[in-house]
Design a protein around this motif. Structure first.
Motif, short mmCIF file in Angstrom:
data_model
loop_
_atom_site.label_atom_id
_atom_site.label_comp_id
_atom_site.label_asym_id
_atom_site.label_seq_id
_atom_site.Cartn_x
_atom_site.Cartn_y
_atom_site.Cartn_z
N PRO A 211 0.79 -1.24 0.00
CA PRO A 211 0.00 0.00 0.00
C PRO A 211 0.82 1.29 0.00
N ALA A 212 2.08 1.25 0.47
CA ALA A 212 2.88 2.46 0.53
C ALA A 212 3.93 2.53 -0.57
N LEU A 213 3.91 1.61 -1.52
CA LEU A 213 4.85 1.63 -2.64
C LEU A 213 4.49 2.76 -3.61
N MET A 214 5.51 3.53 -4.01
CA MET A 214 5.32 4.62 -4.96
C MET A 214 6.18 4.37 -6.19
N GLY A 215 5.69 4.72 -7.37
CA GLY A 215 6.44 4.54 -8.61
C GLY A 215 6.95 5.87 -9.13
N GLU A 216 8.28 5.99 -9.27
CA GLU A 216 8.91 7.19 -9.84
C GLU A 216 9.15 6.92 -11.33
N LEU A 217 8.87 7.88 -12.20
CA LEU A 217 8.66 7.58 -13.61
C LEU A 217 9.78 8.02 -14.57
N SER A 218 10.92 8.46 -14.08
CA SER A 218 12.00 8.78 -15.01
C SER A 218 12.50 7.50 -15.68
N TYR A 219 12.87 7.61 -16.97
CA TYR A 219 13.42 6.49 -17.74
C TYR A 219 12.47 5.29 -17.84
N ARG A 220 11.19 5.48 -17.60
CA ARG A 220 10.26 4.34 -17.58
C ARG A 220 9.97 3.88 -19.01
N PRO A 221 10.41 2.66 -19.39
CA PRO A 221 10.11 2.17 -20.74
C PRO A 221 8.61 2.04 -20.98
N GLY A 222 8.17 2.45 -22.16
CA GLY A 222 6.77 2.28 -22.54
C GLY A 222 5.81 3.27 -21.95
N LEU A 223 6.32 4.28 -21.24
CA LEU A 223 5.44 5.23 -20.56
C LEU A 223 4.69 6.12 -21.55
N THR A 224 5.42 6.68 -22.53
CA THR A 224 4.80 7.61 -23.46
C THR A 224 4.88 7.10 -24.89
#
Length: 301
Positions: A211-224
């Motif tokens: 429940p407290a896991l957060m996702g940081e989105l730099s360099y995330r493959p497939g994001l955009t």
């Protein structure tokens, strides 16, 4: 090399999607919380504090999670006092586990790293206590079973510290298993929301499990994905995931090399572009409020 792979993989995945179904009406214009920033020793001469703060100010970045190799860089930012106040930037300091580059591949089994973290936590900074530790890397997920890795995860859970971890999805489970709460209360920022490109479905399952896991989105493959109307929009499966879990994602600069400082403003503008593909309330959460809430900052800076 690994982060270059991320960038190449991102292009490949986006082109394969054939574009996205949503195009934003306007860029997000609210404040940004940079939840993954380094001020490493090699950056400090070419990019002194007035330079990096001006880049943040021009980008509308109002808070940063600072961690640096070694920790002197983080303390320098935290001790900048009137300079950060004038720039309107709040510094949230984390203890980095690395004194030098050699520590990247051995920290998880080096007892002197655990001792260093304890000493830094006790020392604090000019703006108060450290709020957690990281970014750390595990290039082999099995190393999450290392004694020091296990000790640090238990410490984070016991003290309510935030962890910033550059690991794969397998290591997330192994790290969470080392905590007294089995990850149920562990506040872990997953750098890049997974190395190696864990699927959106796998990310969804881990967000549900912890429940407290957060996702940081730099360099995330497939994001955009590319858009005819603008540079890029969120790919459909990731847009759906951010809409399903609007309280669980963050953006970050990951200034791990000096070149990232040179493109800091362009990176933040790119975030503003795809954040505009989201409903305004969700864009505000991902851009600012989730980081602010995690570290107890005002939701309206």
């Amino acid at each position: 090399m690994q982060k270059l792979f991320f960038s190449l993989r991102l292009v490949t995945l986006c082109l394969g999607m054939g574009g996205a179904a949503h195009a934003q009406a306007t860029d997000y214009t609210g404040p940004l919380f940079d939840a993954h920033l380094h001020y490493n020793v090699e950056a400090q001469q070419p990019h002194p504090i007035p330079d990096v703060l001006s880049r943040m100010q021009r980008s509308g970045v109002r808070a940063i999670v600072a961690n640096s190799r070694p920790n002197d860089g983080t303390r320098a930012l935290a001790q900048a006092g009137t300079q950060t106040q004038d720039a309107g930037v709040t510094v949230v300091p984390l203890v980095r586990l690395y004194r030098n580059r050699e520590d990247y591949s051995s920290w998880f089994q080096d007892p002197t790293i655990f001792e260093m973290v304890l000493a830094e936590l006790a020392r604090g900074t000019a703006v108060g206590p450290y709020r957690g530790f990281g970014e750390f890397h595990l290039y082999d997920s099995a190393n999450a079973r290392g004694k020091v890795a296990q000790q640090l995860m238990a410490l984070a859970d016991q003290r309510g510290l935030v962890v910033l971890a550059h690991v794969d999805d397998v290591a997330i489970d192994l790290l969470m298993a080392a905590t007294p709460s089995a990850g149920k209360t562990t506040r872990l920022i997953w750098a890049h929301t997974g190395i190696g490109g864990a699927s959106a479905e796998r990310v969804r399952s881990l967000l549900a499990k912890y429940p407290a896991l957060m996702g940081e989105l730099s360099y995330r493959p497939g994001l955009t994905c590319p858009s005819a109307q603008s540079g890029a929009v969120l790919c459909p499966e990731w847009r759906a995931l951010l809409l399903e879990y609007p309280d669980r994602f963050l953006v970050g600069s990951d200034t791990w090399i000096n070149q990232r400082w040179q493109y800091y403003e362009a990176q933040m503008q790119e975030y503003r572009g795809w954040l505009g593909d989201l409903p305004p309330s969700v864009a505000s959460k991902v851009g600012w409020e989730n980081g602010a809430r995690l570290f107890g900052l005002p939701l309206s800076p």
